[in-house]
Write a protein that holds these residues in place. Structure first.
Motif, PDB file in Angstrom:
ATOM      1  N   ALA A   1       1.476  17.951 -21.720  1.00 26.34           N
ATOM      2  CA  ALA A   1       1.171  17.062 -19.971  1.00 26.34           C
ATOM      3  C   ALA A   1       2.085  17.708 -19.621  1.00 26.34           C
ATOM      4  N   ILE A   2       1.547  18.407 -18.586  1.00 28.04           N
ATOM      5  CA  ILE A   2       2.768  18.306 -17.781  1.00 28.04           C
ATOM      6  C   ILE A   2       2.987  18.177 -16.129  1.00 28.04           C
ATOM      7  N   ALA A   3       4.291  18.173 -15.948  1.00 26.41           N
ATOM      8  CA  ALA A   3       4.263  17.801 -14.614  1.00 26.41           C
ATOM      9  C   ALA A   3       5.055  18.705 -14.031  1.00 26.41           C
ATOM     10  N   MET A   4       5.080  18.287 -12.393  1.00 24.34           N
ATOM     11  CA  MET A   4       5.168  19.215 -11.447  1.00 24.34           C
ATOM     12  C   MET A   4       5.699  18.691 -10.522  1.00 24.34           C
TER      13      MET A   4
ATOM     14  N   LEU B   1       3.932  30.156  -3.647  1.00 28.09           N
ATOM     15  CA  LEU B   1       2.854  29.963  -4.791  1.00 28.09           C
ATOM     16  C   LEU B   1       3.216  30.549  -5.869  1.00 28.09           C
ATOM     17  N   ALA B   2       3.976  31.654  -5.873  1.00 36.24           N
ATOM     18  CA  ALA B   2       4.140  32.904  -6.801  1.00 36.24           C
ATOM     19  C   ALA B   2       4.795  32.129  -7.917  1.00 36.24           C
ATOM     20  N   ASP B   3       6.049  30.518  -7.187  1.00 38.90           N
ATOM     21  CA  ASP B   3       7.292  29.621  -7.453  1.00 38.90           C
ATOM     22  C   ASP B   3       5.744  28.943  -8.499  1.00 38.90           C
ATOM     23  N   GLU B   4       5.170  27.945  -7.694  1.00 38.57           N
ATOM     24  CA  GLU B   4       4.478  27.671  -8.131  1.00 38.57           C
ATOM     25  C   GLU B   4       3.474  27.928 -10.201  1.00 38.57           C
TER      26      GLU B   4
ATOM     27  N   LYS C   1       6.187  28.588 -13.192  1.00 42.67           N
ATOM     28  CA  LYS C   1       6.550  27.225 -13.570  1.00 42.67           C
ATOM     29  C   LYS C   1       5.653  26.396 -14.126  1.00 42.67           C
ATOM     30  N   LEU C   2       4.661  26.930 -13.877  1.00 38.67           N
ATOM     31  CA  LEU C   2       3.864  26.625 -14.451  1.00 38.67           C
ATOM     32  C   LEU C   2       3.112  27.310 -15.913  1.00 38.67           C
TER      33      LEU C   2
ATOM     34  N   ALA D   1       4.616  33.274 -20.814  1.00 42.58           N
ATOM     35  CA  ALA D   1       4.581  33.332 -19.854  1.00 42.58           C
ATOM     36  C   ALA D   1       4.646  34.959 -19.464  1.00 42.58           C
ATOM     37  N   TYR D   2       6.011  35.323 -19.821  1.00 42.07           N
ATOM     38  CA  TYR D   2       6.015  36.991 -19.502  1.00 42.07           C
ATOM     39  C   TYR D   2       4.552  37.963 -20.076  1.00 42.07           C
TER      40      TYR D   2
END
Length: 140
Positions: free
Chosen positions: A39-42, A50-53, A56-57, A90-91
């Motif tokens: 589970a992920i919480a944002m 949107l780039a930040d989101e 982080k996701l 992520a990279y």
């Protein structure tokens, strides 16, 4: 190129629930569940763009996809190892090496240009560049 909706789709495809709510001082977090899913919480109030989101996701998905979890009692070096593992995922997902090389061939050179091209934050893009440079994947 992976966009934000692709990441949400991947989370859904892999059975990872993403929740949105106020996390206090945290921007985002992920945790393993007993059934083997994640589970992920944002915190939407802590996402400036949107780039930040997206960044982080992707980072939290990196924890889920690699099983890189730790608890609050973990030693600093253990935490860093798992944070690095999540960042590496992520990279590779958001700034793949072959697409980075292609972007450079197209004339994108400055970190801010590359960040805009990939739809990520400049800090994240700089981290990806450092990751690839340290492994001799790209030449400076």
């Amino acid at each position: 190129m992976t966009d934000l909706l692709d990441l949400y789709g991947l989370a859904e495809e892999h059975g990872t629930e993403v929740y949105w709510f106020d996390l206090g001082t945290a921007e985002s977090l992920s945790l393993p569940l007993e059934d083997g899913s994640c589970a992920i919480a944002m915190d939407p109030w802590r996402m400036s763009t949107l780039a930040d989101e997206k960044v982080k996701l992707a980072h939290e998905m990196g924890h889920c996809e690699t099983g890189a979890f730790y608890n609050r009692y973990a030693a600093r070096d253990v935490r860093q190892k798992y944070e690095n593992r999540a960042n590496k995922w992520a990279y590779k997902k958001l700034v793949p090496q072959d697409e980075l090389a292609e972007a450079c061939l197209q004339g994108y050179r400055e970190p801010w240009e590359l960040a805009e091209y990939f739809g990520v934050t400049e800090d994240f893009l700089r981290g990806a560049l450092k990751y690839y440079q340290e492994r001799d994947y790209i030449v400076t």
